[in-house]
Design a protein around this motif. Structure first.
Motif, PDB file in Angstrom:
ATOM      1  N   ARG A 157      95.794  85.504 181.043  1.00  0.00           N
ATOM      2  CA  ARG A 157      95.640  86.868 181.552  1.00  0.00           C
ATOM      3  C   ARG A 157      96.590  87.788 180.800  1.00  0.00           C
ATOM      4  NH1 ARG A 157      97.189  86.866 187.345  1.00  0.00           N
ATOM      5  NH2 ARG A 157      98.830  85.489 186.620  1.00  0.00           N
ATOM      6  N   GLU A 158      96.517  89.070 181.085  1.00  0.00           N
ATOM      7  CA  GLU A 158      97.346  90.074 180.432  1.00  0.00           C
ATOM      8  C   GLU A 158      98.831  89.719 180.590  1.00  0.00           C
ATOM      9  OE1 GLU A 158      99.737  93.374 179.848  1.00  0.00           O
ATOM     10  OE2 GLU A 158      99.264  92.834 181.910  1.00  0.00           O
ATOM     11  N   THR A 159      99.582  89.817 179.510  1.00  0.00           N
ATOM     12  CA  THR A 159     100.955  89.317 179.448  1.00  0.00           C
ATOM     13  C   THR A 159     101.893  89.951 180.465  1.00  0.00           C
ATOM     14  OG1 THR A 159     100.623  88.806 177.126  1.00  0.00           O
ATOM     15  CG2 THR A 159     102.898  88.912 177.878  1.00  0.00           C
ATOM     16  N   GLN A 160     101.843  91.265 180.636  1.00  0.00           N
ATOM     17  CA  GLN A 160     102.746  91.891 181.604  1.00  0.00           C
ATOM     18  C   GLN A 160     102.438  91.440 183.029  1.00  0.00           C
ATOM     19  OE1 GLN A 160     104.064  96.032 181.011  1.00  0.00           O
ATOM     20  NE2 GLN A 160     102.623  96.029 179.289  1.00  0.00           N
ATOM     21  N   LEU A 161     101.171  91.212 183.339  1.00  0.00           N
ATOM     22  CA  LEU A 161     100.795  90.706 184.660  1.00  0.00           C
ATOM     23  C   LEU A 161     101.355  89.298 184.852  1.00  0.00           C
ATOM     24  CD1 LEU A 161      99.194  90.959 187.327  1.00  0.00           C
ATOM     25  CD2 LEU A 161      97.216  90.072 186.075  1.00  0.00           C
ATOM     26  N   VAL A 162     101.182  88.446 183.846  1.00  0.00           N
ATOM     27  CA  VAL A 162     101.718  87.080 183.925  1.00  0.00           C
ATOM     28  C   VAL A 162     103.234  87.136 184.105  1.00  0.00           C
ATOM     29  CG1 VAL A 162     102.055  84.902 182.679  1.00  0.00           C
ATOM     30  CG2 VAL A 162      99.838  86.060 182.580  1.00  0.00           C
ATOM     31  N   ALA A 163     103.911  87.993 183.333  1.00  0.00           N
ATOM     32  CA  ALA A 163     105.371  88.102 183.426  1.00  0.00           C
ATOM     33  C   ALA A 163     105.800  88.438 184.846  1.00  0.00           C
ATOM     34  CB  ALA A 163     105.890  89.153 182.445  1.00  0.00           C
ATOM     35  N   ARG A 164     105.198  89.454 185.426  1.00  0.00           N
ATOM     36  CA  ARG A 164     105.558  89.859 186.800  1.00  0.00           C
ATOM     37  C   ARG A 164     105.271  88.742 187.799  1.00  0.00           C
ATOM     38  NH1 ARG A 164     106.408  94.988 188.404  1.00  0.00           N
ATOM     39  NH2 ARG A 164     106.436  96.608 186.827  1.00  0.00           N
ATOM     40  N   GLU A 165     104.137  88.063 187.619  1.00  0.00           N
ATOM     41  CA  GLU A 165     103.748  87.031 188.580  1.00  0.00           C
ATOM     42  C   GLU A 165     104.461  85.699 188.369  1.00  0.00           C
ATOM     43  OE1 GLU A 165      99.525  86.811 189.233  1.00  0.00           O
ATOM     44  OE2 GLU A 165      99.452  88.918 189.852  1.00  0.00           O
ATOM     45  N   LEU A 166     105.188  85.556 187.252  1.00  0.00           N
ATOM     46  CA  LEU A 166     106.029  84.372 187.083  1.00  0.00           C
ATOM     47  C   LEU A 166     107.256  84.439 187.989  1.00  0.00           C
ATOM     48  CD1 LEU A 166     105.925  83.729 183.238  1.00  0.00           C
ATOM     49  CD2 LEU A 166     105.259  82.116 185.038  1.00  0.00           C
ATOM     50  N   TYR A 198     112.797  91.443 186.560  1.00  0.00           N
ATOM     51  CA  TYR A 198     113.694  90.538 187.283  1.00  0.00           C
ATOM     52  C   TYR A 198     113.708  90.870 188.763  1.00  0.00           C
ATOM     53  CZ  TYR A 198     117.209  94.297 186.855  1.00  0.00           C
ATOM     54  OH  TYR A 198     117.884  95.490 186.909  1.00  0.00           O
ATOM     55  N   LEU A 199     114.232  89.922 189.561  1.00  0.00           N
ATOM     56  CA  LEU A 199     114.329  90.106 190.997  1.00  0.00           C
ATOM     57  C   LEU A 199     115.639  90.812 191.315  1.00  0.00           C
ATOM     58  CD1 LEU A 199     112.927  86.722 192.331  1.00  0.00           C
ATOM     59  CD2 LEU A 199     111.748  88.906 192.050  1.00  0.00           C
ATOM     60  N   LYS A 200     115.516  92.033 191.782  1.00  0.00           N
ATOM     61  CA  LYS A 200     116.663  92.882 192.090  1.00  0.00           C
ATOM     62  C   LYS A 200     117.603  92.183 193.075  1.00  0.00           C
ATOM     63  CE  LYS A 200     115.107  96.797 193.267  1.00  0.00           C
ATOM     64  NZ  LYS A 200     114.659  98.090 193.768  1.00  0.00           N
ATOM     65  N   GLY A 201     118.899  92.180 192.736  1.00  0.00           N
ATOM     66  CA  GLY A 201     119.903  91.626 193.628  1.00  0.00           C
ATOM     67  C   GLY A 201     120.073  90.117 193.547  1.00  0.00           C
ATOM     68  N   ASN A 202     119.258  89.428 192.752  1.00  0.00           N
ATOM     69  CA  ASN A 202     119.399  87.973 192.647  1.00  0.00           C
ATOM     70  C   ASN A 202     120.618  87.647 191.793  1.00  0.00           C
ATOM     71  OD1 ASN A 202     118.925  85.214 191.358  1.00  0.00           O
ATOM     72  ND2 ASN A 202     117.393  85.268 192.978  1.00  0.00           N
ATOM     73  N   PRO A 203     121.540  86.818 192.286  1.00  0.00           N
ATOM     74  CA  PRO A 203     122.780  86.533 191.555  1.00  0.00           C
ATOM     75  C   PRO A 203     122.579  85.721 190.283  1.00  0.00           C
ATOM     76  CG  PRO A 203     122.623  85.147 193.514  1.00  0.00           C
ATOM     77  CD  PRO A 203     121.478  86.121 193.584  1.00  0.00           C
ATOM     78  N   ARG A 254     113.829  78.312 190.262  1.00  0.00           N
ATOM     79  CA  ARG A 254     112.976  79.455 190.620  1.00  0.00           C
ATOM     80  C   ARG A 254     113.156  80.529 189.555  1.00  0.00           C
ATOM     81  NH1 ARG A 254     114.363  83.858 194.707  1.00  0.00           N
ATOM     82  NH2 ARG A 254     112.367  84.830 195.151  1.00  0.00           N
ATOM     83  N   ILE A 255     112.072  81.005 188.976  1.00  0.00           N
ATOM     84  CA  ILE A 255     112.133  82.011 187.913  1.00  0.00           C
ATOM     85  C   ILE A 255     112.521  83.358 188.517  1.00  0.00           C
ATOM     86  CG2 ILE A 255     110.816  83.225 186.125  1.00  0.00           C
ATOM     87  CD1 ILE A 255     109.038  80.649 185.971  1.00  0.00           C
ATOM     88  N   ALA A 305     103.392  86.269 174.630  1.00  0.00           N
ATOM     89  CA  ALA A 305     104.120  85.262 175.403  1.00  0.00           C
ATOM     90  C   ALA A 305     105.090  85.928 176.358  1.00  0.00           C
ATOM     91  CB  ALA A 305     104.878  84.323 174.465  1.00  0.00           C
ATOM     92  N   VAL A 306     105.625  85.110 177.268  1.00  0.00           N
ATOM     93  CA  VAL A 306     106.660  85.542 178.200  1.00  0.00           C
ATOM     94  C   VAL A 306     107.866  84.636 177.999  1.00  0.00           C
ATOM     95  CG1 VAL A 306     107.307  85.842 180.614  1.00  0.00           C
ATOM     96  CG2 VAL A 306     104.967  86.380 179.879  1.00  0.00           C
ATOM     97  N   LEU A 307     109.019  85.252 177.737  1.00  0.00           N
ATOM     98  CA  LEU A 307     110.286  84.533 177.597  1.00  0.00           C
ATOM     99  C   LEU A 307     110.901  84.364 178.978  1.00  0.00           C
ATOM    100  CD1 LEU A 307     112.845  83.532 175.974  1.00  0.00           C
ATOM    101  CD2 LEU A 307     113.583  85.936 176.027  1.00  0.00           C
ATOM    102  N   LEU A 308     111.323  83.144 179.303  1.00  0.00           N
ATOM    103  CA  LEU A 308     112.062  82.921 180.549  1.00  0.00           C
ATOM    104  C   LEU A 308     113.529  83.198 180.281  1.00  0.00           C
ATOM    105  CD1 LEU A 308     110.474  79.719 182.105  1.00  0.00           C
ATOM    106  CD2 LEU A 308     109.729  82.089 182.222  1.00  0.00           C
ATOM    107  N   ARG A 309     114.129  84.125 181.052  1.00  0.00           N
ATOM    108  CA  ARG A 309     115.522  84.529 180.850  1.00  0.00           C
ATOM    109  C   ARG A 309     116.484  83.908 181.853  1.00  0.00           C
ATOM    110  NH1 ARG A 309     117.513  87.752 177.396  1.00  0.00           N
ATOM    111  NH2 ARG A 309     119.301  87.973 178.764  1.00  0.00           N
ATOM    112  N   ALA A 310     116.046  83.658 183.097  1.00  0.00           N
ATOM    113  CA  ALA A 310     116.976  83.129 184.102  1.00  0.00           C
ATOM    114  C   ALA A 310     116.237  82.415 185.226  1.00  0.00           C
ATOM    115  CB  ALA A 310     117.835  84.262 184.670  1.00  0.00           C
TER     116      ALA A 310
END
Length: 192
Positions: A20-29, A182-187, A46-47, A105-110
């Motif tokens: 699917r569209e990359t930005q959609l996949v990124a958000r849904e990861l 990213y998930l706001k406030g996640n340490p 957890r991504i 592609a989507v890079l996993l950062r954390a």
């Protein structure tokens, strides 16, 4: 602790998720679980932070250099790992998206550690080190027993923050686009 093994307790993401569209996949990861099996050990995180790379026109994407030996996996079918070395020291894990030939592609950062992870996971290099991911997994099927994603509920859209990607100043106008999610406030997020 989230239990990830056992009948009916985990639903693996299938190839169609990545196609699917990359930005959609990124958000849904965000919020999904990345599971890595190393020998008899299971490591799960957890991504919580990702970056989207939008193909050859995106000057920050490796695919902007065209099809090479290094980028062959990136231009391949969706749902495969594109793993590369940065600064000669750190491995980075990307998930190929969209249709074959797109170079997206989507890079996993954390990751937020869930099971079997004892090391830091804030940043793509630390994430790979904690999960035992290196160049041998370049081209790895992300729908395999060794490395796959487990479904989890989508976070509240209010939790998702979009900002420019990190370390891509060379990419001109592409550097300022809000393609890091990213998930706001996640340490465990590498940088707010």
């Amino acid at each position: 602790m989230i239990q990830v093994d056992g009948p009916g307790l985990s639903q693996r993401l299938q190839r169609s998720f990545f196609q699917r569209e990359t930005q959609l996949v990124a958000r849904e990861l965000l919020g999904k679980l990345l599971e890595r099996r190393v020998g008899g050990e299971v490591r799960v995180g957890r991504i919580v932070e990702v970056e989207a790379y939008l193909g050859p026109q995106d000057l920050a994407a490796h695919s902007s250099k065209g099809l090479t030996k290094r980028t062959r996996v990136l231009f391949g079918p969706p749902g495969y790992a594109y793993v590369y070395l940065v600064y000669g020291i750190y491995w980075c894990l990307n998930m190929v998206t969209e249709e074959e030939g797109h170079g997206t592609a989507v890079l996993l950062r954390a990751l937020e550690p869930v099971q079997g992870i004892e090391m830091r996971t804030q940043g793509p290099g630390l994430l790979c080190k904690a999960l035992g991911i290196d160049g041998s997994l370049n081209g790895q099927d992300l729908v395999s027993d060794e490395l796959h994603l487990v479904d989890a509920p989508l976070p509240d859209p209010e939790q998702i923050q979009a900002k420019p990607r990190i370390g891509v100043a060379y990419a001109k106008e592409w550097a300022a686009l809000p393609l890091r999610f990213y998930l706001k406030g996640n340490p465990y997020v590498s940088r707010s």
